[in-house]
Scaffold this active site. Sequence first.
Site, PDB file in Angstrom:
ATOM      1  N   HIS A  46      21.052  14.114  10.342  1.00 15.88           N
ATOM      2  CA  HIS A  46      21.157  14.586  11.720  1.00 15.88           C
ATOM      3  C   HIS A  46      20.605  16.000  11.797  1.00 15.88           C
ATOM      4  O   HIS A  46      20.429  16.680  10.777  1.00 15.88           O
ATOM      5  CB  HIS A  46      22.592  14.514  12.259  1.00 15.88           C
ATOM      6  CG  HIS A  46      23.596  15.293  11.465  1.00 15.88           C
ATOM      7  ND1 HIS A  46      24.801  14.761  11.052  1.00 15.88           N
ATOM      8  CD2 HIS A  46      23.597  16.574  10.988  1.00 15.88           C
ATOM      9  CE1 HIS A  46      25.492  15.669  10.386  1.00 15.88           C
ATOM     10  NE2 HIS A  46      24.787  16.776  10.332  1.00 15.88           N
ATOM     11  N   ASP A  65      14.630  29.904  10.885  1.00 16.45           N
ATOM     12  CA  ASP A  65      14.947  29.208  12.137  1.00 16.45           C
ATOM     13  C   ASP A  65      15.580  27.855  11.848  1.00 16.45           C
ATOM     14  O   ASP A  65      16.542  27.453  12.507  1.00 16.45           O
ATOM     15  CB  ASP A  65      13.667  29.012  12.965  1.00 16.45           C
ATOM     16  CG  ASP A  65      13.059  30.314  13.423  1.00 16.45           C
ATOM     17  OD1 ASP A  65      13.802  31.147  13.981  1.00 16.45           O
ATOM     18  OD2 ASP A  65      11.849  30.505  13.214  1.00 16.45           O
ATOM     19  N   HIS A 118      11.462  12.734  11.840  1.00 16.67           N
ATOM     20  CA  HIS A 118      12.331  12.389  12.974  1.00 16.67           C
ATOM     21  C   HIS A 118      13.320  13.523  13.253  1.00 16.67           C
ATOM     22  O   HIS A 118      13.470  13.971  14.401  1.00 16.67           O
ATOM     23  CB  HIS A 118      13.080  11.094  12.676  1.00 16.67           C
ATOM     24  CG  HIS A 118      14.115  10.754  13.704  1.00 16.67           C
ATOM     25  ND1 HIS A 118      13.898   9.825  14.701  1.00 16.67           N
ATOM     26  CD2 HIS A 118      15.378  11.222  13.900  1.00 16.67           C
ATOM     27  CE1 HIS A 118      14.980   9.743  15.465  1.00 16.67           C
ATOM     28  NE2 HIS A 118      15.898  10.586  14.996  1.00 16.67           N
ATOM     29  N   GLU A 119      14.013  13.983  12.214  1.00 14.82           N
ATOM     30  CA  GLU A 119      15.035  15.013  12.419  1.00 14.82           C
ATOM     31  C   GLU A 119      14.433  16.314  12.937  1.00 14.82           C
ATOM     32  O   GLU A 119      15.041  17.002  13.768  1.00 14.82           O
ATOM     33  CB  GLU A 119      15.805  15.259  11.120  1.00 14.82           C
ATOM     34  CG  GLU A 119      16.581  14.060  10.614  1.00 14.82           C
ATOM     35  CD  GLU A 119      17.512  13.451  11.650  1.00 14.82           C
ATOM     36  OE1 GLU A 119      18.022  14.198  12.524  1.00 14.82           O
ATOM     37  OE2 GLU A 119      17.717  12.220  11.600  1.00 14.82           O
ATOM     38  N   GLY A 172      22.387  30.375  14.876  1.00 17.35           N
ATOM     39  CA  GLY A 172      23.335  29.797  13.934  1.00 17.35           C
ATOM     40  C   GLY A 172      22.844  28.470  13.395  1.00 17.35           C
ATOM     41  O   GLY A 172      21.776  28.367  12.802  1.00 17.35           O
ATOM     42  N   ASP A 232      -8.546 -17.014  12.427  1.00 22.65           N
ATOM     43  CA  ASP A 232      -8.066 -16.561  13.734  1.00 22.65           C
ATOM     44  C   ASP A 232      -6.662 -17.057  14.042  1.00 22.65           C
ATOM     45  O   ASP A 232      -5.856 -16.342  14.633  1.00 22.65           O
ATOM     46  CB  ASP A 232      -9.009 -17.036  14.849  1.00 22.65           C
ATOM     47  CG  ASP A 232     -10.386 -16.419  14.747  1.00 22.65           C
ATOM     48  OD1 ASP A 232     -10.483 -15.277  14.251  1.00 22.65           O
ATOM     49  OD2 ASP A 232     -11.366 -17.069  15.156  1.00 22.65           O
ATOM     50  N   GLY A 279      28.427   7.991   3.917  1.00 21.48           N
ATOM     51  CA  GLY A 279      28.059   7.320   2.684  1.00 21.48           C
ATOM     52  C   GLY A 279      26.754   6.561   2.827  1.00 21.48           C
ATOM     53  O   GLY A 279      26.084   6.614   3.859  1.00 21.48           O
ATOM     54  N   CYS A 328      19.693   7.620  12.610  1.00 24.93           N
ATOM     55  CA  CYS A 328      19.974   9.038  12.772  1.00 24.93           C
ATOM     56  C   CYS A 328      21.371   9.221  13.358  1.00 24.93           C
ATOM     57  O   CYS A 328      21.860   8.380  14.117  1.00 24.93           O
ATOM     58  CB  CYS A 328      18.925   9.645  13.705  1.00 24.93           C
ATOM     59  SG  CYS A 328      19.260  11.325  14.252  1.00 24.93           S
TER      60      CYS A 328
END
Length: 465
Positions: free
Chosen positions: A182, A157, A217-218, A189, A378, A175, A91
């Site tokens: 982000h 929003d 995430h963002e 705004g 196991d 790139g 990010c």
Amino acid sequence: MFRLKTLPLLIFLHTQLANAFPVPEHLEEKNIKTAENYLRKFYNLPSNQFRSSRNATMVAEKLKEMQRFFSLAETGKLDAATMGIMEMPRCGVPDSGDFLLTPGSPKWTHTNLTYRIINHTPQLSRAEVKTAIEKAFHVWSVASPLTFTEILQGEADINIAFVSRDHGDNSPFDGPNGILAHAFQPGQGIGGDAHFDSEETWTQDSKNYNLFLVAAHEFGHSLGLSHSTDPGALMYPNYAYREPSTYSLPQDDINGIQTIYGPSDNPIQPTGPSTPKACDPHLRFDATTTLRGEIYFFKDKYFWRRHPQLRTVDLNFISLFWPFLPNGLQAAYEDFDRDLVFLFKGRQYWALSGYDLQQGYPRDISNYGFPRSVQAIDAAVSYNGKTYFFINNQCWRYDNQRRSMDPGYPKSIPSMFPGVNCRVDAVFLQDSFFLFFSGPQYFAFNFVSHRVTRVARSNLWLNCS
């Protein structure tokens, strides 16, 4: 208007950079540039420090800050582990300091939020983008009193857009395979808006970058959350694939969103998975193995990797290294003669050469000669041409050359390894020892003297004192 902080571009001669960074002389200029840019973007490294006599100290401190965030050894040097983290897709929001030009910790003052998809990526259909975005918001609505409604026109929003390079918010993308996206914290705004790099390859599955996972995430940032140091958290800055169809918001993220907005309106509060803690006194491993000198400790969907030379341990998602492997591996071993690692879950097993899956896998454990009554293994370890499989309180021995089980097996574990009077969760070979892990303890069995020489806590292997 809320905007990410951006710092002026630094242009220095190679000699100046080499002096500023306490790194080996042979380190490539590319790596130095990568590190410089990384610390500027994510750790607020100011340009004027390079022009002062204290520049090397400042850079070392910023490296330590970054290493501390990612639980690396705080060397203040640009070592291989640090460089590896810096090269991971992630990010674009900084890990250090405010990424807003406004003070405080902004939050939305209303809980019925709207969002608008401004444009789409050509790699997915409009319906696929819509579904991924809806699912990403749903992750947060389940854990909080927030609701999210899409609008097709007007002022929302949260505006969602696919853009590239310099797109007018002072936070240009770089790139493919670098900064993926982000978002901006709540406000007027641009506040709350989320931008996705249109040069990335967006998908619905494990290939490249899963849009749902990155969007979820963002949107955490859009709601006011910062990055988490918990490598299992959704708000951890680096990208890691997790299966979307079974995804559950981790507890760290639930705690974060509820700290800001309070609990969910649902009568039963959600709970999520927690990242295993290396120094948990009750920690037990699912499986262990060596791989070309490194030691791997598997737990749920994670593994710790111990570097013998560096003496460091890092925690990763299994899916980050091997997206084709399941979580909850039950056994693993390294075949030194064939330079392969075998991993087991249920009746299936996989073979790796280094980090690459071998063709023709997964296979059924009947290839080893196990009967249908054996449903899972196991633990396993290979030594001197034999592979030892541990199942409940018994040990089976497989001849690697003949590729068949040795006659007379299985035998009880204590009869073969005196002093190991317990079920074996995991095992690996080191020097002249079998290291048996059972619950929170490990047993060091010397196969020369044929006895247990040490019993200690398992997480000593994870550098826990």
